[in-house]
Motif scaffolding. Structure first.
Motif, PDB file in Angstrom:
ATOM      1  N   ALA A 113       0.824  -1.212   0.000  1.00  0.00           N
ATOM      2  CA  ALA A 113       0.000   0.000   0.000  1.00  0.00           C
ATOM      3  C   ALA A 113       0.856   1.259   0.000  1.00  0.00           C
ATOM      4  O   ALA A 113       0.414   2.318  -0.479  1.00  0.00           O
ATOM      5  N   VAL A 114       2.105   1.159   0.493  1.00  0.00           N
ATOM      6  CA  VAL A 114       2.962   2.339   0.619  1.00  0.00           C
ATOM      7  C   VAL A 114       3.486   2.821  -0.731  1.00  0.00           C
ATOM      8  O   VAL A 114       3.991   3.937  -0.855  1.00  0.00           O
ATOM      9  N   SER A 115       3.363   1.973  -1.770  1.00  0.00           N
ATOM     10  CA  SER A 115       3.866   2.357  -3.091  1.00  0.00           C
ATOM     11  C   SER A 115       2.716   2.645  -4.055  1.00  0.00           C
ATOM     12  O   SER A 115       1.700   1.959  -4.058  1.00  0.00           O
ATOM     13  N   LYS A 116       2.935   3.670  -4.896  1.00  0.00           N
ATOM     14  CA  LYS A 116       1.932   4.016  -5.910  1.00  0.00           C
ATOM     15  C   LYS A 116       2.325   3.475  -7.283  1.00  0.00           C
ATOM     16  O   LYS A 116       1.559   3.575  -8.237  1.00  0.00           O
ATOM     17  N   ARG A 117       3.549   2.952  -7.396  1.00  0.00           N
ATOM     18  CA  ARG A 117       3.956   2.401  -8.691  1.00  0.00           C
ATOM     19  C   ARG A 117       4.921   1.234  -8.493  1.00  0.00           C
ATOM     20  O   ARG A 117       6.072   1.420  -8.080  1.00  0.00           O
ATOM     21  N   ARG A 157       8.864   1.491  -7.958  1.00  0.00           N
ATOM     22  CA  ARG A 157       9.668   2.510  -8.654  1.00  0.00           C
ATOM     23  C   ARG A 157       9.669   3.831  -7.895  1.00  0.00           C
ATOM     24  O   ARG A 157      10.687   4.533  -7.838  1.00  0.00           O
ATOM     25  N   ASP A 158       8.530   4.195  -7.319  1.00  0.00           N
ATOM     26  CA  ASP A 158       8.491   5.483  -6.604  1.00  0.00           C
ATOM     27  C   ASP A 158       9.388   5.445  -5.363  1.00  0.00           C
ATOM     28  O   ASP A 158      10.070   6.421  -5.055  1.00  0.00           O
ATOM     29  N   GLN A 165      18.987   4.244  -1.097  1.00  0.00           N
ATOM     30  CA  GLN A 165      19.344   2.875  -1.478  1.00  0.00           C
ATOM     31  C   GLN A 165      18.060   2.073  -1.611  1.00  0.00           C
ATOM     32  O   GLN A 165      17.003   2.518  -1.183  1.00  0.00           O
ATOM     33  N   TRP A 166      18.177   0.878  -2.218  1.00  0.00           N
ATOM     34  CA  TRP A 166      16.998   0.267  -2.812  1.00  0.00           C
ATOM     35  C   TRP A 166      16.432  -0.918  -2.039  1.00  0.00           C
ATOM     36  O   TRP A 166      15.608  -1.669  -2.560  1.00  0.00           O
ATOM     37  N   THR A 167      16.866  -1.100  -0.803  1.00  0.00           N
ATOM     38  CA  THR A 167      16.427  -2.275  -0.054  1.00  0.00           C
ATOM     39  C   THR A 167      14.902  -2.334   0.040  1.00  0.00           C
ATOM     40  O   THR A 167      14.292  -3.389  -0.161  1.00  0.00           O
ATOM     41  N   ARG A 168      14.282  -1.207   0.319  1.00  0.00           N
ATOM     42  CA  ARG A 168      12.828  -1.203   0.444  1.00  0.00           C
ATOM     43  C   ARG A 168      12.162  -1.412  -0.919  1.00  0.00           C
ATOM     44  O   ARG A 168      11.271  -2.243  -1.067  1.00  0.00           O
ATOM     45  N   ALA A 169      12.618  -0.655  -1.922  1.00  0.00           N
ATOM     46  CA  ALA A 169      11.970  -0.707  -3.238  1.00  0.00           C
ATOM     47  C   ALA A 169      12.028  -2.088  -3.871  1.00  0.00           C
ATOM     48  O   ALA A 169      11.133  -2.491  -4.614  1.00  0.00           O
TER      49      ALA A 169
END
Ligand code: MG
Length: 268
Positions: A113-117, A157-158, A165-169
């Motif tokens: 839910a925390v990401s829009k894309r 992506r957002d 850094q990209w650990t969450r994404a």
């Protein structure tokens, strides 16, 4: 040699896979390839158990590997670098996905839910077969790589653009669909054609000949930093054509000889 990992009668097995008239079948149970399955089979130390052959599509598949780490390469196809507006890299850009992000073929990618894309990224993945450290760029990768499989480097992506850094994404649960099989029967030197379909429509179509960094270059770079262990995954980057996912979508990643990695998408 082709193999998969699957559940049968509440037990996890590895199965030898054969192509029979264009359909993949599990024909035998084999011992787990903790080290180098190819060597073990050649040495005759892997017992084959009886199994009523079954189609791969009827099996309860698992990711075909149990990696200690998933090493990923960002920006390794020229056209994908351009589509995201990034500079052409002068050395490999690597990051890790946690093994907890693995998702079996047929599994459901959950959109946080925390990401829009959230985008799909179809990728060729190399499966490490032997412990490797400080490999030379001219070393024969076949001594280190057990085979290849398919992966989807699902990316918020957002959050990737927002975080330093990209650990969450890259690291949410279900963000690394992998499988359905491992095969060492592909000719990487001739170029492999990767295709990703979103709801049946082709969105990515590229040859691994468009790699910016070759597999030996990637292995040399990565093993100058860390030790690769048997079963580790190396995701080799995605070509152009990445696009966002929505609940109800279906993503199919394919390369001839590796079957189809199919997953659906739902809200978390
Ligand atoms: Mg990627």
């Amino acid at each position: 040699m082709k193999y998969c990992r699957f559940n049968l009668n509440r037990q996890t097995h590895y199965g030898a896979v054969e192509d029979r008239n264009g359909e993949l079948w599990i024909t035998n149970l084999i011992q787990p390839p903790e080290e180098d399955l190819a060597v073990r089979l050649k040495q005759g130390r892997s017992a084959a158990f009886g199994l009523q052959p079954m189609t791969l599509s009827s099996a309860e598949l698992l990711p075909p590997v149990t990696p200690s780490k998933i090493v990923c390469v960002g920006r390794n196809y020229r056209a994908h670098v351009r589509e995201l507006g990034n500079e052409m890299p002068t050395e490999p850009l690597i990051f890790l996905k946690p093994p907890s992000s693995l998702l079996p073929p047929g599994g459901v990618v959950r959109l946080p839910a925390v990401s829009k894309r959230v985008d799909f990224e179809g990728e060729l993945a190399a499966v490490i077969g032997r412990r490797a450290r400080n490999l030379k760029p001219d070393a024969d990768w076949r001594n280190v790589v057990r085979g290849f499989t398919l992966a989807n480097d699902v990316t918020a992506r957002d959050l990737q653009n927002k975080d330093d850094q990209w650990t969450r994404a890259k690291g949410f649960d279900t963000f690394c669909p992998t499988g359905p099989i491992v095969s060492d029967e592909l000719d990487l030197d001739a170029g492999l054609t990767l295709e990703t379909r979103l709801n049946g429509e082709r969105r990515q179509h590229a040859s691994t000949l468009d790699f910016i960094f070759s597999l030996p270059q990637l292995l040399a770079f990565i093993t100058s930093i860390l030790t690769l262990e048997p079963g580790d995954l190396l995701l080799t980057g995605t070509p152009s054509g990445v696009a966002p996912l929505s609940p109800g979508d279906r993503v199919d990643v394919s390369i001839s000889g590796l079957g189809v990695l199919a997953n659906t998408v739902e809200s978390s």
